[in-house]
Write a protein that holds these residues in place. Structure first.
Motif, PDB file in Angstrom:
ATOM      1  N   THR A  78      36.091  56.211  37.921  1.00 36.50           N
ATOM      2  CA  THR A  78      34.823  55.579  37.559  1.00 36.50           C
ATOM      3  C   THR A  78      35.040  54.775  36.286  1.00 36.50           C
ATOM      4  N   TRP A  79      34.756  53.489  36.345  1.00 41.56           N
ATOM      5  CA  TRP A  79      34.975  52.617  35.195  1.00 41.56           C
ATOM      6  C   TRP A  79      33.784  52.689  34.248  1.00 41.56           C
ATOM      7  N   ASN A  80      34.054  53.028  32.977  1.00 43.07           N
ATOM      8  CA  ASN A  80      32.960  53.070  32.009  1.00 43.07           C
ATOM      9  C   ASN A  80      33.197  52.168  30.809  1.00 43.07           C
ATOM     10  N   GLY A  81      34.157  51.244  30.946  1.00 45.33           N
ATOM     11  CA  GLY A  81      34.325  50.212  29.924  1.00 45.33           C
ATOM     12  C   GLY A  81      34.947  50.663  28.635  1.00 45.33           C
ATOM     13  N   THR A  82      35.724  51.753  28.637  1.00 47.41           N
ATOM     14  CA  THR A  82      36.323  52.283  27.421  1.00 47.41           C
ATOM     15  C   THR A  82      37.847  52.205  27.487  1.00 47.41           C
TER      16      THR A  82
END
Length: 603
Positions: A373-377
């Motif tokens: 899951t991509w969370n931009g971190t």
């Protein structure tokens, strides 16, 4: 305290197609999968007609060819089902598909239970003579491994029974994650519900109160179910001990490691070397406390950002990884870019019902698949670098060998994933230092230390936990929730030293939060050996880039042709020695020393 407004997650049906994996490459539609579900039982049962006909080279080859085809079909069938359940754990139809696939896999084990006893009843010298002929070239590795396991294969009747119990013995392995992912409720932090998908983000929040709430509530939910979780885990341990004894192994860890010829000494050397170097971790906790300006470091502070977090887009991460892996050559990078973009290997959308974690699936020789899951971190970028290491390993080894050659083991696998992270990280640090960008440098070091915390702190702790849990059951003891919690807290205390103030009860439930790893049966230690081998290989690139590249690509392409210890020896790594673990602690110590150098600037 700031109230966190968590955006509602979209349903799976609404996420952009480019953020999802190309599962249709396995089966064009659920109807196609269902047709295969109806066809497999009959095709599987046909394998039983080979029983009693393995005594000639032609008969043996005929069975092996048919079994190879069936195993490939089953792999694709199971992958489709399990991948569908991963992206939406609330989809009852997807869960039913996974159950059907699990049942059919157990049926395959039962139908083919005759194979090993019948093969091993043949004259070994005769069979080895067949293996020396060209007709058996692609089957040799698998058959050699079966022959060396002869002392642990039982009669056909017993093997049939052991095959039949695999499905019921897998029940705890399914119930425990279902409890954690679907039934536990984790309260709120900063006004937003804590979930499996956001707990890591919330425990890294800049506001300490949010971190505390997230960490405590997540632990408390597991504590509320501690007795049932302990009962399930203890049952699983007893089942594995039973299976080890049924196959005449001295203990469960030997039963798990022996098929891949991994000496138990690899695990004990890892844990002994780890314990000897824990003062480096104690030093890190102290410098982290000072960076954060705290009187004491609590467990909910270990993920707090030392500098403002960097937002990272998926496209930026792909570029970083491609640039960082350039030393492996243009062909490697071209395949990597293609898989991460146009060929849709990765499911990185954030949607309602998506399970926690990340994994790589070999894809049944169709294409590799990555779940995350991509969370931009920075941690998202790190996870992608890790998983694409697995996927490139699958791609290169599958190109090199037919499906009859065994797939690489988990021990092999964690080297490839951790190496990608280590190599890309080294590239980014070089860029940051060349630009004099100390903020970016610290962000990279934080990503590294977060990764080390999981693979080189938590995983050795879980490995020691697992080894002791099995020893207690094998000695006739018990595993109650208080037993497991005290053991976990004691092991964590060794790693925290005087650097972290513990909440022993909440710390002690950590084991229940890693059910996927513990139910895999002596899996956690392989994260620590993987990161260790990876960092020793990275040191070789610094000393001899061309030679190290050749050896490492040869390792990836070897797949399962060589046992993992032998494959790593060819890559220049001896996992029976403490050197790989020591090399990784050297890297860790370098990161800690750099933070100590930069601390005056922080103040």
């Amino acid at each position: 305290m700031t109230t966190i407004q968590a955006p509602a997650l979209p349903p799976r049906s609404d996420v952009p197609r480019e953020q999802t994996w190309d599962i249709e490459a396995l089966f064009a539609s659920p109807d196609h999968w269902q047709a295969e579900a109806e066809a497999l039982p009959g095709a599987m049962d046909a394998l039983a007609t080979h029983a009693g006909r393995l005594g000639t080279p032609e008969g043996l080859l005929a069975y092996l060819t048919a079994a190879d085809d069936m195993e490939l079909r089953l792999t694709r069938f199971f992958s489709y089902a399990s991948m569908g359940a991963s992206v939406d754990g609330r989809d009852a139809v997807a869960a039913a598909r996974r159950d059907v696939a699990t049942t059919l896999a157990a049926r395959y084990n039962t139908v083919t239970a005759f194979f090993r006893p019948e093969l091993l009843a043949l004259d070994e010298r005769t069979v080895r003579g067949w293996l020396d002929t060209p007709a058996f070239a692609d089957q040799r590795v698998r058959l050699e491994r079966i022959l060396r396991g002869k002392p642990h294969v039982r009669s056909a009747e017993v093997e049939e029974l052991l095959g039949a119990v695999q499905a019921p013995f897998a029940s705890e392995r399914g119930i425990h994650p279902a409890l954690a992912n679907m039934d536990l409720r984790f309260g709120t932090a900063g006004g937003t519900p804590v979930t499996q998908g956001n707990v890591d983000r919330l425990t890294a929040h800049p506001e300490r109160e949010v971190r505390r709430e997230a960490w405590e509530h997540y632990a408390d939910a597991h504590l509320a179910a501690r007795h049932s979780q302990a009962a399930m885990y203890a049952t699983n341990v007893r089942q594995n001990v039973f299976l080890a004894r049924a196959r005449r192994y001295p203990d469960a860890i030997t039963a798990t490691l022996s098929p891949d010829r991994i000496p138990v000494g690899v695990v004990t050397t890892l844990l002994d070397t780890y314990r000897a170097h824990t003062p480096i971790w104690h030093r890190y906790w102290r410098v982290r406390r000072d960076w954060l300006g705290l009187d004491e470091l609590r467990e909910y502070d270990v993920k707090a950002a030392l500098v403002p977090p960097r937002e990272v887009s998926y496209a930026q991460a792909v570029n970083w990884i491609a640039e960082g892996m350039a030393p492996l050559g243009e062909a490697y990078v071209a395949d990597l870019r293609h898989g991460l973009t146009t060929d849709r290997w990765v499911d990185y959308a954030e949607n309602d019902g998506k399970r926690q974690g990340a994994y790589s699936n070999g894809g049944g020789r169709v294409k590799p698949y990555i779940f995350m899951t991509w969370n931009g971190t920075m941690n998202s970028y790190s996870t992608l670098a890790h998983e694409i290491g697995h996927s490139m390993h699958s791609l290169l080894s599958q190109r090199e060998h037919p499906s009859s050659v065994p797939r690489y083991t988990l021990f092999h696998a964690e080297v490839a994933s951790n190496f990608n992270q280590a190599m890309v990280r080294a590239h980014l640090l070089e860029q940051a230092r060349a630009a004099g960008d100390t903020t970016f440098e610290v962000q990279i070091i934080e990503e590294a230390l977060s990764n080390f915390h999981r693979y080189f702190f938590i995983m050795p702790t879980l490995a020691a936990f697992e080894l002791e849990a099995y020893r207690r059951i094998e000695a006739g003891g018990t595993l109650s929730a208080p037993d497991l919690m005290t053991l976990t807290a004691d092991l964590l205390s060794q790693g925290y030293g005087d650097g972290v103030t513990m909440d022993r009860e909440r710390s002690g439930i950590l084991w229940a939060q890693f059910s996927t790893h513990l139910y895999a049966n002596f899996y956690a230690y392989q994260y620590a050996t993987g990161i260790s081998a990876a960092h020793q290989i990275l040191e070789q690139f610094a000393a001899d880039p061309a030679g190290a590249r050749e050896r490492y690509l040869r390792f990836l392409k070897s797949g399962g042709r060589l046992d993992p210890i032998d494959a790593l020896k060819e890559a220049g790594v001896d996992m029976l020695s403490p050197e790989p673990v020591q090399a990784t602690f050297r890297t860790l110590e370098g990161y800690v020393a750099r933070l100590e150098e930069l601390l005056p600037e922080r103040r």
